[in-house]
Design a protein around this motif. Structure first.
Motif, PDB file in Angstrom:
ATOM      1  N   LYS A  48       0.826  -1.208   0.000  1.00 59.56           N
ATOM      2  CA  LYS A  48       0.000   0.000   0.000  1.00 59.56           C
ATOM      3  C   LYS A  48       0.860   1.257   0.000  1.00 59.56           C
ATOM      4  CE  LYS A  48      -3.727  -2.251   2.620  1.00 59.56           C
ATOM      5  NZ  LYS A  48      -4.450  -2.273   3.924  1.00 59.56           N
ATOM      6  N   LEU A  49       1.915   1.250   0.813  1.00 57.29           N
ATOM      7  CA  LEU A  49       2.802   2.410   0.864  1.00 57.29           C
ATOM      8  C   LEU A  49       3.594   2.567  -0.431  1.00 57.29           C
ATOM      9  CD1 LEU A  49       4.105   2.158   4.540  1.00 57.29           C
ATOM     10  CD2 LEU A  49       2.731   4.002   3.595  1.00 57.29           C
ATOM     11  N   GLN A  50       3.998   1.448  -1.021  1.00 59.19           N
ATOM     12  CA  GLN A  50       4.695   1.519  -2.300  1.00 59.19           C
ATOM     13  C   GLN A  50       3.807   2.143  -3.377  1.00 59.19           C
ATOM     14  OE1 GLN A  50       5.923  -2.580  -2.895  1.00 59.19           O
ATOM     15  NE2 GLN A  50       7.988  -2.189  -2.109  1.00 59.19           N
ATOM     16  N   GLN A  51       2.529   1.814  -3.371  1.00 61.18           N
ATOM     17  CA  GLN A  51       1.585   2.394  -4.335  1.00 61.18           C
ATOM     18  C   GLN A  51       1.449   3.908  -4.148  1.00 61.18           C
ATOM     19  OE1 GLN A  51      -1.988   0.111  -3.728  1.00 61.18           O
ATOM     20  NE2 GLN A  51      -1.135  -1.760  -4.632  1.00 61.18           N
ATOM     21  N   GLU A  52       1.721   4.377  -2.926  1.00 57.98           N
ATOM     22  CA  GLU A  52       1.639   5.812  -2.646  1.00 57.98           C
ATOM     23  C   GLU A  52       2.947   6.544  -2.939  1.00 57.98           C
ATOM     24  OE1 GLU A  52      -0.971   7.479  -1.936  1.00 57.98           O
ATOM     25  OE2 GLU A  52      -2.420   5.942  -1.362  1.00 57.98           O
ATOM     26  N   GLY A  53       3.988   5.793  -3.319  1.00 60.61           N
ATOM     27  CA  GLY A  53       5.252   6.418  -3.679  1.00 60.61           C
ATOM     28  C   GLY A  53       6.355   6.326  -2.642  1.00 60.61           C
ATOM     29  N   PHE A  54       6.181   5.461  -1.651  1.00 60.28           N
ATOM     30  CA  PHE A  54       7.217   5.242  -0.646  1.00 60.28           C
ATOM     31  C   PHE A  54       8.154   4.120  -1.100  1.00 60.28           C
ATOM     32  CE2 PHE A  54       4.068   7.424   1.776  1.00 60.28           C
ATOM     33  CZ  PHE A  54       4.689   7.970   2.879  1.00 60.28           C
ATOM     34  N   HIS A  55       9.433   4.248  -0.734  1.00 62.62           N
ATOM     35  CA  HIS A  55      10.364   3.137  -0.885  1.00 62.62           C
ATOM     36  C   HIS A  55      10.283   2.325   0.408  1.00 62.62           C
ATOM     37  CE1 HIS A  55      13.869   0.794  -1.963  1.00 62.62           C
ATOM     38  NE2 HIS A  55      14.443   1.114  -0.808  1.00 62.62           N
ATOM     39  N   VAL A  56       9.789   1.096   0.315  1.00 63.84           N
ATOM     40  CA  VAL A  56       9.605   0.229   1.481  1.00 63.84           C
ATOM     41  C   VAL A  56      10.204  -1.138   1.153  1.00 63.84           C
ATOM     42  CG1 VAL A  56       7.972  -0.522   3.253  1.00 63.84           C
ATOM     43  CG2 VAL A  56       7.359   1.384   1.755  1.00 63.84           C
ATOM     44  N   VAL A  57      10.884  -1.732   2.124  1.00 61.54           N
ATOM     45  CA  VAL A  57      11.541  -3.028   1.890  1.00 61.54           C
ATOM     46  C   VAL A  57      11.185  -4.010   3.003  1.00 61.54           C
ATOM     47  CG1 VAL A  57      13.491  -1.966   0.695  1.00 61.54           C
ATOM     48  CG2 VAL A  57      13.620  -2.349   3.170  1.00 61.54           C
ATOM     49  N   SER A  58      11.360  -5.290   2.718  1.00 67.92           N
ATOM     50  CA  SER A  58      11.188  -6.319   3.735  1.00 67.92           C
ATOM     51  C   SER A  58      12.304  -6.191   4.766  1.00 67.92           C
ATOM     52  CB  SER A  58      11.227  -7.706   3.103  1.00 67.92           C
ATOM     53  OG  SER A  58      10.146  -7.885   2.216  1.00 67.92           O
ATOM     54  N   GLY A  59      11.968  -6.476   6.015  1.00 66.21           N
ATOM     55  CA  GLY A  59      12.966  -6.443   7.077  1.00 66.21           C
ATOM     56  C   GLY A  59      13.399  -7.848   7.426  1.00 66.21           C
ATOM     57  N   GLY A  60      12.682  -8.479   8.336  1.00 68.19           N
ATOM     58  CA  GLY A  60      13.007  -9.833   8.740  1.00 68.19           C
ATOM     59  C   GLY A  60      12.241 -10.208   9.990  1.00 68.19           C
ATOM     60  N   SER A  61      12.669 -11.273  10.637  1.00 68.36           N
ATOM     61  CA  SER A  61      11.963 -11.804  11.802  1.00 68.36           C
ATOM     62  C   SER A  61      12.675 -11.449  13.101  1.00 68.36           C
ATOM     63  CB  SER A  61      11.868 -13.327  11.697  1.00 68.36           C
ATOM     64  OG  SER A  61      11.068 -13.714  10.602  1.00 68.36           O
ATOM     65  N   ASN A  94       8.935  -7.618  10.378  1.00 74.14           N
ATOM     66  CA  ASN A  94       8.730  -6.226   9.983  1.00 74.14           C
ATOM     67  C   ASN A  94       9.059  -5.949   8.519  1.00 74.14           C
ATOM     68  OD1 ASN A  94      11.545  -6.140   9.848  1.00 74.14           O
ATOM     69  ND2 ASN A  94      11.795  -4.833  11.626  1.00 74.14           N
ATOM     70  N   THR A  95       8.587  -4.795   8.068  1.00 75.53           N
ATOM     71  CA  THR A  95       9.037  -4.161   6.836  1.00 75.53           C
ATOM     72  C   THR A  95       9.422  -2.730   7.208  1.00 75.53           C
ATOM     73  OG1 THR A  95       6.783  -3.506   6.215  1.00 75.53           O
ATOM     74  CG2 THR A  95       7.579  -5.606   5.367  1.00 75.53           C
ATOM     75  N   LEU A  96      10.229  -2.077   6.352  1.00 77.35           N
ATOM     76  CA  LEU A  96      10.878  -0.830   6.744  1.00 77.35           C
ATOM     77  C   LEU A  96      10.846   0.210   5.635  1.00 77.35           C
ATOM     78  CD1 LEU A  96      14.068  -2.653   8.077  1.00 77.35           C
ATOM     79  CD2 LEU A  96      12.230  -1.764   9.517  1.00 77.35           C
ATOM     80  N   SER A  97      10.690   1.478   6.040  1.00 74.08           N
ATOM     81  CA  SER A  97      10.808   2.586   5.097  1.00 74.08           C
ATOM     82  C   SER A  97      11.720   3.641   5.722  1.00 74.08           C
ATOM     83  CB  SER A  97       9.430   3.192   4.794  1.00 74.08           C
ATOM     84  OG  SER A  97       9.533   4.179   3.791  1.00 74.08           O
ATOM     85  N   TYR A  98      12.861   3.874   5.068  1.00 76.18           N
ATOM     86  CA  TYR A  98      13.901   4.748   5.624  1.00 76.18           C
ATOM     87  C   TYR A  98      13.861   6.160   5.030  1.00 76.18           C
ATOM     88  CZ  TYR A  98      16.628   1.545   8.508  1.00 76.18           C
ATOM     89  OH  TYR A  98      17.052   0.708   9.506  1.00 76.18           O
ATOM     90  N   PHE A  99      14.225   7.129   5.880  1.00 76.51           N
ATOM     91  CA  PHE A  99      14.361   8.535   5.509  1.00 76.51           C
ATOM     92  C   PHE A  99      15.677   8.992   6.128  1.00 76.51           C
ATOM     93  CE2 PHE A  99      10.095   7.141   6.427  1.00 76.51           C
ATOM     94  CZ  PHE A  99       9.431   7.374   5.234  1.00 76.51           C
ATOM     95  N   ASP A 100      16.784   8.788   5.412  1.00 75.01           N
ATOM     96  CA  ASP A 100      18.120   8.802   5.976  1.00 75.01           C
ATOM     97  C   ASP A 100      18.125   7.737   7.077  1.00 75.01           C
ATOM     98  OD1 ASP A 100      20.813   9.575   6.079  1.00 75.01           O
ATOM     99  OD2 ASP A 100      20.415  10.950   7.711  1.00 75.01           O
ATOM    100  N   LEU A 101      18.623   8.033   8.284  1.00 76.89           N
ATOM    101  CA  LEU A 101      18.673   6.994   9.305  1.00 76.89           C
ATOM    102  C   LEU A 101      17.412   6.927  10.166  1.00 76.89           C
ATOM    103  CD1 LEU A 101      22.376   7.013  10.590  1.00 76.89           C
ATOM    104  CD2 LEU A 101      21.270   5.478   8.952  1.00 76.89           C
ATOM    105  N   SER A 102      16.501   7.862   9.991  1.00 77.07           N
ATOM    106  CA  SER A 102      15.195   7.757  10.635  1.00 77.07           C
ATOM    107  C   SER A 102      14.306   6.872   9.769  1.00 77.07           C
ATOM    108  CB  SER A 102      14.551   9.134  10.793  1.00 77.07           C
ATOM    109  OG  SER A 102      15.338   9.972  11.605  1.00 77.07           O
TER     110      SER A 102
END
Length: 270
Positions: free
Chosen positions: A20-33, A41-49
């Protein structure tokens, strides 16, 4: 020095929220267990935040983790597993000293404790966590994280792995997190302990008072309603807690609500 680290968004299925976030234009990736906690989790980074989307993977392990006071899992359980923005983490390099300082200030302390997570590629990432709280606290307090690697090394590794990358929506940065609170007692105590700048404001048109805490590049905006207005309406409908996350640097202005969380995206200033 304390920095804003990440915002937690609990969801039922992180992989679907990722889409859903990718469809809105976010870069989001799988994290892990998180095998010890029964979450993933999955993660979306903005520099280190970053924004961390967390879901339950193993019910038994999760329920055991939720028994520990002041943890993320305890918060999610207390909120009846309601999807949405739940807690935030502050990055530190002095986590052992922090634990002593918070305890001396009268707070209950759990940790620090070291954890690891296995990435999808099999590599391991490690960190220490420190949870704090107080039975009479009117807000859920932040938790503290100290990564095994220094910021410069993490930034390089995250970039090389494609985890930290340009967002299709623009050069996004996490600008602010907005909260609605009953009072500012806990806010001011934590800001003082973290040696953070705090700004006091009042908006008579909105019938609200504000405390703005600056942690690195991210502003924490705490709003106390004093009469009818936007903050009052939010409080009546949702109670107290995180109202929204604000991101800046986008190609366009827009506001989206995804799986219980409100994201306000602001166009980059010319």
């Amino acid at each position: 020095m304390y920095q804003f680290d990440h915002l937690v968004h609990f969801v039922e299925q992180p992989e679907k929220t990722l889409q859903k976030l990718q469809q809105e234009g976010f870069h989001v990736v799988s994290g892990g267990s998180h095998e010890a906690w029964g979450t993933y989790n999955t993660l979306s980074y903005f520099d280190l935040s970053y924004i961390e989307l967390i879901g339950i993977e193993n019910e038994e392990k999760y329920k055991e983790a939720a028994k520990q006071k002041y943890t993320l899992h305890a918060s999610y359980e207390q909120n009846r597993r309601k999807d949405g923005l739940t807690r935030f983490a502050i990055r530190t390099q002095t986590i052992e000293e922090d634990a002593k300082k918070f305890k001396q200030a009268g707070l209950e302390v759990s940790g620090p404790e070291h954890f690891t997570r296995k990435r999808d590629d099999g590599s391991i990432v490690g960190w220490q966590l420190l949870y704090i709280g107080h039975p009479n606290a009117k807000i859920e307090l932040p938790f503290f994280i100290q990564w095994d690697e220094e910021d410069s090394i993490r930034r390089k590794q995250l970039t090389e792995r494609g985890i930290l990358a340009q967002h299709p929506l623009g050069d996004l940065l996490l600008d602010a997190i907005h909260f609605v609170v009953l009072n500012f007692d806990d806010v001011e105590q934590i800001a003082k302990l973290c040696e953070a700048e705090i700004v006091k404001k009042e908006d008579l048109e909105q019938n609200a008072e504000y405390r703005i805490v600056v942690l690195g590049d991210v502003k924490l905006v705490f709003v106390k309603p004093i009469g009818e207005g936007i903050a009052w309406n939010y409080m009546i409908e949702n109670g107290y807690g995180i109202k929204k996350a604000v991101l800046s640097g986008a190609l366009e202005d827009k506001t989206i609500t995804i799986d219980g969380a409100r994201y306000e995206i602001l166009k980059a200033a010319k």
